[in-house]
Design a protein around this motif. Structure first.
Motif, PDB file in Angstrom:
ATOM      1  N   SER A 150       2.557  -2.179 -21.194  1.00  0.00           N
ATOM      2  CA  SER A 150       1.066  -2.040 -21.588  1.00  0.00           C
ATOM      3  C   SER A 150       0.474  -0.923 -20.346  1.00  0.00           C
ATOM      4  O   SER A 150      -0.463  -0.233 -20.911  1.00  0.00           O
ATOM      5  CB  SER A 150       0.514  -3.214 -21.676  1.00  0.00           C
ATOM      6  OG  SER A 150       0.511  -3.614 -20.424  1.00  0.00           O
ATOM      7  N   LYS A 151       1.054  -1.254 -19.490  1.00  0.00           N
ATOM      8  CA  LYS A 151       0.514   0.048 -18.345  1.00  0.00           C
ATOM      9  C   LYS A 151       1.224   1.215 -18.500  1.00  0.00           C
ATOM     10  O   LYS A 151       0.628   2.089 -17.583  1.00  0.00           O
ATOM     11  CB  LYS A 151       0.836  -0.890 -17.023  1.00  0.00           C
ATOM     12  CG  LYS A 151       0.273  -1.931 -16.750  1.00  0.00           C
ATOM     13  CD  LYS A 151       0.085  -2.015 -15.165  1.00  0.00           C
ATOM     14  CE  LYS A 151      -0.756  -3.562 -15.029  1.00  0.00           C
ATOM     15  NZ  LYS A 151       0.466  -4.458 -14.321  1.00  0.00           N
ATOM     16  N   LYS A 152       2.111   1.417 -19.640  1.00  0.00           N
ATOM     17  CA  LYS A 152       2.599   2.565 -19.801  1.00  0.00           C
ATOM     18  C   LYS A 152       3.407   3.187 -18.529  1.00  0.00           C
ATOM     19  O   LYS A 152       3.360   4.221 -18.213  1.00  0.00           O
ATOM     20  CB  LYS A 152       1.474   3.663 -20.009  1.00  0.00           C
ATOM     21  CG  LYS A 152       0.806   3.383 -21.389  1.00  0.00           C
ATOM     22  CD  LYS A 152       0.499   4.649 -22.076  1.00  0.00           C
ATOM     23  CE  LYS A 152      -0.371   4.401 -23.249  1.00  0.00           C
ATOM     24  NZ  LYS A 152       0.370   4.626 -24.458  1.00  0.00           N
ATOM     25  N   LEU A 153       3.976   2.300 -17.757  1.00  0.00           N
ATOM     26  CA  LEU A 153       4.898   2.490 -16.935  1.00  0.00           C
ATOM     27  C   LEU A 153       6.309   2.486 -17.443  1.00  0.00           C
ATOM     28  O   LEU A 153       7.036   3.528 -16.679  1.00  0.00           O
ATOM     29  CB  LEU A 153       4.931   1.412 -15.826  1.00  0.00           C
ATOM     30  CG  LEU A 153       3.385   1.339 -15.165  1.00  0.00           C
ATOM     31  CD1 LEU A 153       3.369   0.091 -14.182  1.00  0.00           C
ATOM     32  CD2 LEU A 153       3.195   2.682 -14.351  1.00  0.00           C
ATOM     33  N   ILE A 154       6.751   1.758 -18.287  1.00  0.00           N
ATOM     34  CA  ILE A 154       8.066   1.710 -18.887  1.00  0.00           C
ATOM     35  C   ILE A 154       7.899   1.701 -20.289  1.00  0.00           C
ATOM     36  O   ILE A 154       6.956   1.718 -20.831  1.00  0.00           O
ATOM     37  CB  ILE A 154       8.956   0.750 -18.257  1.00  0.00           C
ATOM     38  CG1 ILE A 154       8.569  -0.641 -18.932  1.00  0.00           C
ATOM     39  CG2 ILE A 154       8.941   0.389 -16.911  1.00  0.00           C
ATOM     40  CD1 ILE A 154       9.485  -1.894 -18.764  1.00  0.00           C
ATOM     41  N   LYS A 155       9.023   2.132 -21.047  1.00  0.00           N
ATOM     42  CA  LYS A 155       9.122   2.171 -22.283  1.00  0.00           C
ATOM     43  C   LYS A 155      10.606   1.710 -22.745  1.00  0.00           C
ATOM     44  O   LYS A 155      11.539   1.753 -22.134  1.00  0.00           O
ATOM     45  CB  LYS A 155       8.938   3.447 -23.082  1.00  0.00           C
ATOM     46  CG  LYS A 155      10.240   4.340 -22.691  1.00  0.00           C
ATOM     47  CD  LYS A 155       9.941   5.955 -23.216  1.00  0.00           C
ATOM     48  CE  LYS A 155      10.791   6.867 -22.955  1.00  0.00           C
ATOM     49  NZ  LYS A 155      10.478   7.987 -22.893  1.00  0.00           N
ATOM     50  N   ALA A 156      10.753   1.287 -23.993  1.00  0.00           N
ATOM     51  CA  ALA A 156      11.838   0.766 -24.593  1.00  0.00           C
ATOM     52  C   ALA A 156      12.345   1.869 -25.469  1.00  0.00           C
ATOM     53  O   ALA A 156      11.516   2.314 -26.334  1.00  0.00           O
ATOM     54  CB  ALA A 156      11.722  -0.651 -25.362  1.00  0.00           C
ATOM     55  N   VAL A 157      13.673   2.076 -25.491  1.00  0.00           N
ATOM     56  CA  VAL A 157      14.311   3.270 -26.234  1.00  0.00           C
ATOM     57  C   VAL A 157      15.365   2.333 -27.181  1.00  0.00           C
ATOM     58  O   VAL A 157      16.292   1.715 -26.328  1.00  0.00           O
ATOM     59  CB  VAL A 157      14.837   4.269 -25.299  1.00  0.00           C
ATOM     60  CG1 VAL A 157      15.788   5.198 -26.341  1.00  0.00           C
ATOM     61  CG2 VAL A 157      13.736   5.044 -24.699  1.00  0.00           C
ATOM     62  N   LYS A 158      15.556   2.567 -28.280  1.00  0.00           N
ATOM     63  CA  LYS A 158      16.293   2.050 -29.149  1.00  0.00           C
ATOM     64  C   LYS A 158      17.548   2.901 -29.188  1.00  0.00           C
ATOM     65  O   LYS A 158      17.656   4.068 -29.308  1.00  0.00           O
ATOM     66  CB  LYS A 158      16.073   1.865 -30.759  1.00  0.00           C
ATOM     67  CG  LYS A 158      16.664   0.839 -31.459  1.00  0.00           C
ATOM     68  CD  LYS A 158      15.469   0.552 -32.486  1.00  0.00           C
ATOM     69  CE  LYS A 158      15.354   1.539 -33.504  1.00  0.00           C
ATOM     70  NZ  LYS A 158      16.447   1.200 -34.596  1.00  0.00           N
ATOM     71  N   SER A 159      18.870   2.082 -28.961  1.00  0.00           N
ATOM     72  CA  SER A 159      20.021   3.100 -28.826  1.00  0.00           C
ATOM     73  C   SER A 159      20.571   3.516 -30.324  1.00  0.00           C
ATOM     74  O   SER A 159      20.383   2.649 -31.357  1.00  0.00           O
ATOM     75  CB  SER A 159      21.189   2.152 -28.203  1.00  0.00           C
ATOM     76  OG  SER A 159      22.536   2.701 -28.382  1.00  0.00           O
ATOM     77  N   VAL A 160      21.105   4.603 -30.434  1.00  0.00           N
ATOM     78  CA  VAL A 160      21.573   4.873 -31.947  1.00  0.00           C
ATOM     79  C   VAL A 160      22.868   4.276 -32.089  1.00  0.00           C
ATOM     80  O   VAL A 160      23.107   4.149 -33.530  1.00  0.00           O
ATOM     81  CB  VAL A 160      21.616   6.439 -31.733  1.00  0.00           C
ATOM     82  CG1 VAL A 160      23.108   7.007 -31.124  1.00  0.00           C
ATOM     83  CG2 VAL A 160      21.627   7.019 -33.248  1.00  0.00           C
ATOM     84  N   HIS A 161      23.728   3.897 -31.223  1.00  0.00           N
ATOM     85  CA  HIS A 161      24.900   3.175 -31.616  1.00  0.00           C
ATOM     86  C   HIS A 161      24.690   1.902 -31.891  1.00  0.00           C
ATOM     87  O   HIS A 161      25.287   1.425 -33.074  1.00  0.00           O
ATOM     88  CB  HIS A 161      25.940   3.231 -30.645  1.00  0.00           C
ATOM     89  CG  HIS A 161      26.333   4.656 -30.128  1.00  0.00           C
ATOM     90  ND1 HIS A 161      27.015   5.578 -31.024  1.00  0.00           N
ATOM     91  CD2 HIS A 161      25.804   5.578 -29.279  1.00  0.00           C
ATOM     92  CE1 HIS A 161      27.103   6.706 -30.789  1.00  0.00           C
ATOM     93  NE2 HIS A 161      26.557   6.889 -29.435  1.00  0.00           N
TER      94      HIS A 161
END
Lengths: 334, 546
Positions: A150-161
């Motif tokens: 929420s603090k926009k410090l990290i983000k989650a990235v979905k893996s394509v595999h």
């Protein structure tokens, strides 16, 4: 560095006086400067030696203030057990400053998690890995991650595999190609159409070159063969010129496309030592040439039985026999 | 040794020997193994005379072999399945003979194929009679010329000599001719020759009844029989395939050069490789055949040829300006691979072919790796891999991480196994061949009346034409067949032609695949078999191998 320099500038003149009157802010800034001089950490001993005029109380309180201001880190020394190191905290990175801007209310755990995520760089770190490293429980970890997000410090990235797997990385980082899939994936989906188009284009280019070479050297098979070769660099340049792809493709990408063409049996590849210094500067170069198949089509598939989908069920007597086969009927025009 | 293999053999026997006896004997022998004559008589409901006749015919053709049982010294008859399948290639052999040795040669081979083994004298007479009946000029095609053709056939090793050994009175031993010993063509005794020559004159001048009955002289080759050397024909056909492949890949000239090389290499010490042939010899042969190629361009061609078709023509030395050798194992491997690839492409799609080639190059890959490397989406890739696996082209290898083969903790690798693939394709071809033969038979039976009618009409027209009848009569006869029937006949003829053509082309593939199997060094991979069904299969295998 700039900010701390600016800060210490006015102080500098003061500290050079070596005033006997003790100024706590002075002391802090001096300690800071000392830390800056030793980026790997300052031991307690060194601090003692540098500031003999200052009592331990004062020193300790200065250190505590600096710690709470998050200007330095308290670390345990690896070389001498039992002693502590004080290390300047890197205030230059924007994320670091944002935390310190966030103020002292930032959770200790968040900081730790944040550190781990930062260390993982562009690859990102999986939640389970964070858990093993920090030994936090799942619920606490989830809370931490949510607040960081929420603090926009990290983000989650979905893996394509593996579509269920999420990796966390710093907000501003572009994810590594291995997670997003690279040139062939857009929006986590494999672009089969794009690959197919590229495939056809490369095949066409190589075929054209083959025809040219046949026309140029009708009598000389050796020259015909050598002039039909095209290097991967050439092909990359041509394809990028044609502008089929929205992004410009690298030699690696084109080579993977050309590999699929080799497996299709349409072209063949040789490797030679590269004589010219190309931009890639590799020691060997790959050359590709369009070839004619040995066999146009095998006799096995020239009759309907070769491609019959119910071949295994066909018997002398039974529902499916050669005598009443509809495919044979069609083939023989009955 | 599969069902289809055996079924095809029976179909072929039925074709060649239309009375059902031979097929019955063959099927019984294949089921029970080698049997003595008495058992055959007892178990089959066929009179002993017929059995004896069929057995004699089959033995002469080498389809049934005689073995002596060691303990009881009885003669056992065993079915030779491989030889039965050679019947498939009869037409191709005759065609080869025609191409190489013209009409005389063709007739010689045809007679031998139909009769199994024959003496040269009988052969000459028969061929001569057929030539005369076919309306050939007796001057150019006299007995002498036929004998010359016979000699050339023998020296090219297309015919083999069979000698009846007195030690084994009922077994014929084939004389293996090596390059060292030149074959002895039996010289006919002079009186025999005179008899033949006079006979021929008689034939042309007088009708049969007035022939003076002279006693049959001794021909001088009573004990020497001849038969067709199939291996030599197969080698020739294989060479043709190879030449065709080179012509496709490079150009016509390359094909001619390869033909010259293969001709020079006709003498083989080892079935899988040829003797080394030097560049100079090749150049000489090329100039003899009339192809205008100077040495330089020949060098260039050799350069390109050695790089093609699985590198089957290798350069092994530099003496004589370059020494080359043809490696048949590699050549056959390349050709069979091409057949399999074409089969996969047409049957499953070009993506499946891509996966197959990828697996071949990389050794073994897991399902995930296949999807990534082939640039095909996952669902499709899985479909292709599994359908190829079912068909026998790929094999699965399990590599377990733990001690137990827990599916979540084992790697599953797919591999390409060329041997298995060839076996499966060969089986497929056998079944296709049986299917085509069955369909043809069926169509013939179905339209039997129509075909008979057409034949009769044709015969009448032919005889009318010989008697020089006028056009009206011919047209009348022609009108016996209505236009609808004529249409049907036309379609039927086209259909038969299509089936025949398909069968002929299929024999090419079958020949190639069988040659590859016989030459390949790999042993069939051992498959773990358990359970009742597997035991039954094993029994069948051992029985068929006997």
């Amino acid at each position: 560095m700039a900010s701390s320099q600016a800060k210490s500038e006015p102080m500098d003149t003061n500290s050079s006086a070596e005033a006997s009157n003790f100024d706590p802010v002075n002391l802090e800034s001096e300690i800071l400067q000392l830390c800056l001089q030793f980026p790997n950490g300052v031991t307690d001993k060194i601090l003692e030696n540098s500031f003999r005029s200052v009592t331990m109380q004062q020193r300790v309180s200065a250190l505590n203030r600096l710690l709470s201001l998050n200007k330095i880190d308290l670390l345990k020394s690896a070389t001498e057990s039992g002693t502590f190191l004080y290390r300047i905290r890197d205030t230059t990175s924007a994320s670091g400053s944002s935390i310190s801007v966030g103020g002292t209310t930032t959770d200790q755990m968040e900081r730790v998690v944040y550190q781990l995520v930062k260390e993982s760089g562009t690859l990102g770190i999986w939640m389970r890995d964070i858990r093993t490293k920090t030994k936090l429980s799942q619920t606490i970890l989830n809370k931490t991650l949510k607040s960081l997000e929420s603090k926009k410090l990290i983000k989650a990235v979905k893996s394509v595999h593996a579509s269920k797997k999420k990796v966390y990385m710093l907000y501003e980082m572009t994810p590594d190609p291995s997670i997003t899939g690279g040139t062939w994936y857009s929006d986590h989906e494999f672009e089969a159409e794009f690959v197919r188009v590229l495939n056809e284009q490369c095949a066409r280019l190589l075929d054209e070159r083959l025809e040219e070479s046949i026309k140029k050297f009708p009598n000389d098979p050796f020259l015909r063969r050598t002039s039909a070769f095209m290097s991967s660099n050439e092909l990359v340049a041509l394809i990028n010129e044609m502008g089929i792809a929205t992004v410009s493709l690298t030699v690696q990408d084109i080579e993977s496309i050309l590999n699929t063409l080799i497996y299709d049996g349409k072209i063949e590849k040789t490797t030679v030592a590269s004589t010219t210094t190309t931009a890639e500067g590799g020691a060997k170069q790959h050359l590709y040439r369009s070839v004619v198949a040995i066999l146009e089509s095998s006799p096995v598939v020239r009759n309907p039985c070769g491609i019959c989908p119910v071949f295994k069920d066909c018997h002398d007597d039974g529902l499916i026999t050669p005598e009443t086969c509809i495919y044979l009927n069609k083939w023989l025009d009955f | 040794m599969t069902t289809h293999h055996i079924q095809l053999a029976f179909d072929l026997l039925e074709d060649l020997f239309p009375d059902g006896t031979s097929k019955e004997i063959a099927s019984y022998l294949s089921r029970k193994g080698p049997l003595p004559f008495a058992l055959l008589v007892r178990d089959l409901n066929i009179p002993a005379r017929n059995i004896a006749r069929s057995l004699a015919a089959l033995t002469i053709h080498d389809i049934v072999e005689c073995q002596v049982e060691a303990s009881t010294k009885r003669v056992l008859y065993a079915l030779n399945l491989k030889r039965t399948l050679y019947i498939l290639h009869y037409s191709k052999c005759i065609h080869c003979a025609r191409q190489l040795y013209s009409f005389d040669g063709e007739l010689i081979i045809e007679e031998l194929l139909l009769n199994g083994k024959q003496r040269m004298s009988t052969l000459l007479v028969k061929v001569y009679e057929r030539l005369i009946k076919a309306g050939k000029d007796p001057e150019t095609h006299n007995l002498q010329s036929i004998k010359e053709k016979f000699k050339t056939l023998v020296s090219a090793q297309f015919l083999q000599r069979v000698v009846a050994d007195d030690a084994k009175p009922f077994m014929a031993t084939t004389v293996e001719e090596t390059s060292a010993s030149s074959v002895q063509i039996p010289e006919l005794t002079p009186e025999a020759w005179k008899y033949l020559v006079s006979n021929q004159q008689y034939e042309s001048n007088e009708p049969a009844q007035k022939k003076v009955k002279t006693s049959m002289p001794i021909f001088g080759d009573e004990k020497i029989f001849w038969k067709v050397n199939f291996q030599r024909f197969f080698a020739y056909l294989r060479d043709e395939e190879l030449i065709q492949a080179f012509t496709n890949r490079i150009d016509q000239n390359a094909g001619k050069i390869v033909r010259a090389i293969l001709r020079l290499a006709a003498v083989k010490l080892d079935p899988s490789r040829t003797i080394p042939i030097s560049f100079i010899e090749i150049a000489k042969t090329i100039s003899n055949t009339g192809l205008q190629l100077n040495d330089e361009s020949l060098q260039k061609y050799m350069n390109v040829i050695t790089n093609d078709v699985n590198n089957c023509i290798v350069k092994i030395g530099d003496h004589g300006r370059g020494t080359y050798e043809v490696d048949f194992q590699k050549a056959l491997r390349g050709l069979t691979k091409a057949h399999i690839q074409s089969f996969l492409k047409e049957r499953y799609g070009s993506n499946a072919l891509r996966i197959y080639n990828m697996l071949e190059e990389r050794g073994c890959l897991s399902q995930k790796q296949i999807e990534d490397m082939a640039m095909i989406n996952a669902k499709e890739a899985q479909q292709y891999v599994y359908s190829m696996f079912i068909d026998g082209m790929l094999t699965l290898e399990e590599l377990s991480k733990a001690n137990d083969f827990n599916p979540t903790r084992t790697f599953y690798f797919f591999r390409v196994n060329l041997y298995n693939g060839v076996l499966s394709l060969l089986d497929h071809s056998y079944k296709t061949m049986s299917n085509l033969m069955q369909r043809r038979h069926f169509e013939k039976e179905r339209h039997r009346k129509l075909i008979d009618k057409r034949d009769k009409v044709d015969a009448i027209i032919h005889s009318l034409r010989e008697q020089n009848a006028d056009e009206e009569q011919i047209n009348e006869v022609d009108d016996i067949l209505s236009p609808v029937e004529k249409e049907q006949i036309k379609k039927l003829d086209a259909a038969f032609r299509k089936i025949d053509l398909a069968q002929l082309q299929l024999t090419e593939t079958i020949l190639l695949l069988e040659l590859y199997l016989s030459l390949s060094n790999t042993v069939a991979p051992v498959q773990k078999k358990t359970g009742g069904k597997a035991v039954a299969e094993k029994l069948l295998e051992t029985r068929a191998q006997r």
